[in-house]
Design a protein around this motif. Structure first.
Motif, PDB file in Angstrom:
ATOM      1  N   ASN A 109       0.840  -1.213   0.000  1.00 24.51           N
ATOM      2  CA  ASN A 109       0.000   0.000   0.000  1.00 24.51           C
ATOM      3  C   ASN A 109       0.872   1.259   0.000  1.00 24.51           C
ATOM      4  N   TRP A 111       3.940   1.403  -1.022  1.00 24.06           N
ATOM      5  CA  TRP A 111       4.591   1.484  -2.322  1.00 24.06           C
ATOM      6  C   TRP A 111       3.647   2.047  -3.382  1.00 24.06           C
ATOM      7  N   ALA A 112       2.371   1.597  -3.326  1.00 17.31           N
ATOM      8  CA  ALA A 112       1.393   2.143  -4.277  1.00 17.31           C
ATOM      9  C   ALA A 112       1.231   3.655  -4.074  1.00 17.31           C
ATOM     10  N   GLU A 113       1.165   4.072  -2.772  1.00 13.27           N
ATOM     11  CA  GLU A 113       1.059   5.507  -2.495  1.00 13.27           C
ATOM     12  C   GLU A 113       2.308   6.238  -2.972  1.00 13.27           C
ATOM     13  N   LYS A 115       4.333   5.257  -5.323  1.00 17.32           N
ATOM     14  CA  LYS A 115       4.305   5.262  -6.781  1.00 17.32           C
ATOM     15  C   LYS A 115       3.382   6.352  -7.301  1.00 17.32           C
ATOM     16  N   SER A 116       2.203   6.455  -6.637  1.00 17.42           N
ATOM     17  CA  SER A 116       1.270   7.515  -7.038  1.00 17.42           C
ATOM     18  C   SER A 116       1.891   8.892  -6.823  1.00 17.42           C
ATOM     19  N   SER A 117       2.586   9.049  -5.653  1.00 17.91           N
ATOM     20  CA  SER A 117       3.249  10.334  -5.378  1.00 17.91           C
ATOM     21  C   SER A 117       4.350  10.609  -6.402  1.00 17.91           C
ATOM     22  N   THR A 119       4.446   9.473  -9.432  1.00 18.42           N
ATOM     23  CA  THR A 119       3.782   9.827 -10.694  1.00 18.42           C
ATOM     24  C   THR A 119       3.367  11.292 -10.691  1.00 18.42           C
ATOM     25  N   ALA A 120       2.804  11.730  -9.547  1.00 19.21           N
ATOM     26  CA  ALA A 120       2.420  13.146  -9.446  1.00 19.21           C
ATOM     27  C   ALA A 120       3.639  14.048  -9.527  1.00 19.21           C
TER      28      ALA A 120
END
Length: 420
Positions: A109, A111-113, A115-117, A119-120
């Motif tokens: 989770n 890592w997903a956050e 990764k999302s950060s 990406t942003a």
């Protein structure tokens, strides 16, 4: 624990007595043997010895069975303890793996956050990169504009410096002309007073002279004065070819000898009127030739040839010339262009006015003035004209109303030679 063990042993013994074990169904042979054993027991009541042997055999059998059972129970306990231990280890491993799984899920989770950060952040960096690229382009355009403005300012500064120098020269010229005019006015006044005195002297001499002859014209020499009766030597005014001359007449010469005459100078000099003013009505961009003019406003003295653009000095003297024009450049990508006009005297340049133009695209409809003003001392027959030596895409702007390009000049003072 011991209580349960005795119960288990008692149950086993009971089963043995009756020929059964827990969890096992007796076979037919075992049932017959047990039945035989019981029947035998009933029939051997009369035989105590046999009964005792049978009981002893039964007890031994029971002891062996109990021993085997105890051994099995001990093995089962060991196996049970082993499995319980394994179960506990398995439970611990399951708990550990469950914790690991939960940790991995949490890390997944996170890592997903992350990764999302990322990406942003990557999108922000891309936008920042685009903004920086746009800023760099704007800075490049600003730098180019500043270079153009700098070039414009340099050209303007050069033009202003040139204009200031020309204005300084014109101011000095005006001051010199003013001083010259003042000196000329003072000298003219002195000459006028001297002339008035001489006229009075001539009148007095005329009244005392023995006028015996009338020659029918104004006296032009001392001989003429002698013919009309003047005999007293002195200064006299006589009519020269184009002006009144002051001469000294010596009437003491012997009879028949010519009267001695000395030229003193000129009096009441009237300079020949020389003035011209011409205009252009068409665009002009030729170089290294005199600029012609299509319209003549005034040409007093006839010294200016408008068609050829040349002025020819009729007499020796000081002349003043003035040229004014509007220059315009055609559209071009050239960063710097120039256009000039030069005042020539007998093929030699004596004055210049130049225009430097920057960024012709932006200023395609812009016109700039070119101005020439100077005073020259000319000999009779000297020629003066204006021409362009640098064109470079520029031209003199004009139209049919002839209000843009002008050339004029006039005689300030005719130079008169005097002798004694």
């Amino acid at each position: 624990m011991m209580k349960h063990s005795f119960v288990a042993v008692f149950s086993v013994l009971t089963c043995i007595v009756y020929g059964q074990l827990p969890g096992n169904r007796p076979s037919v042979a075992q049932s017959n043997a047990a039945k035989f054993s019981v029947d035998g027991l009933h029939y051997t009541d009369e035989q105590p010895q046999l009964q005792n042997q049978f009981v002893v055999a039964k007890i031994e059998f029971l002891e062996m069975t109990v021993a085997d059972l105890a051994l099995e129970l001990r093995s089962s306990r060991i196996i049970t303890d082993f499995f319980i231990k394994k179960q506990r280890e398995t439970n611990r491993k399951v708990i550990y793996l469950a914790n690991k799984l939960a940790t991995m899920e949490k890390m997944e989770n996170e890592w997903a956050e992350a990764k999302s950060s990322l990406t942003a952040v990557q999108a922000d960096l891309q936008r920042t990169k685009e903004s920086l690229g746009q800023t760099l382009n704007e800075l490049a355009e600003t730098k180019s504009s500043l270079e153009i403005v700098k070039t414009d300012l340099l050209g303007t500064a050069e033009t202003l410096t040139q204009t200031r120098n020309e204005l300084g020269e014109k101011q000095l010229l005006i001051e010199a002309v003013k001083t010259h005019l003042e000196d000329f006015s003072t000298d003219a006044m002195a000459k006028l007073l001297a002339l008035e005195g001489k006229i009075d002297g001539i009148a007095t001499t005329s009244t005392t002279a023995d006028v015996s002859t009338n020659i029918g014209r104004l006296p032009g020499s001392c001989e003429d004065l002698k013919l009309i009766g003047y005999t007293k030597s002195g200064l006299y005014s006589v009519m020269g070819i184009a002006k009144v001359e002051t001469v000294y007449c010596d009437f003491t010469a012997p009879a028949g000898a010519p009267v001695l005459q000395k030229l003193i100078g000129y009096q009441d000099v009237k300079s020949k009127l020389v003035y011209f003013y011409v205009q252009k009505t068409q665009h002009y961009s030729s170089s290294f030739v005199p600029i012609p003019y299509e319209r003549t406003i005034i040409n007093s003295g006839g010294a200016m040839d408008a068609a050829s653009g040349r002025f020819t000095a009729p007499v020796k003297g000081t002349y003043f010339f003035s040229f004014t024009g509007l220059a315009q450049f055609s559209v071009s990508n050239a960063p710097l262009r120039a256009f000039n006009v030069m005042l020539y005297r007998n093929g030699q340049p004596v004055a210049r006015s130049q225009l430097n133009e920057v960024n012709g695209i932006a200023n395609s409809n812009y016109v700039s003035p070119l101005v020439l003003q100077t005073a020259l001392t000319l000999q009779a027959g000297d020629k003066v004209w204006v021409q362009s030596d640098i064109v470079d895409g520029g031209y003199l702007f004009d139209n049919n109303d002839a209000r843009c390009t002008h050339f004029n000049g006039w005689l300030l003072e005719e130079e008169i030679a005097t002798s004694l």
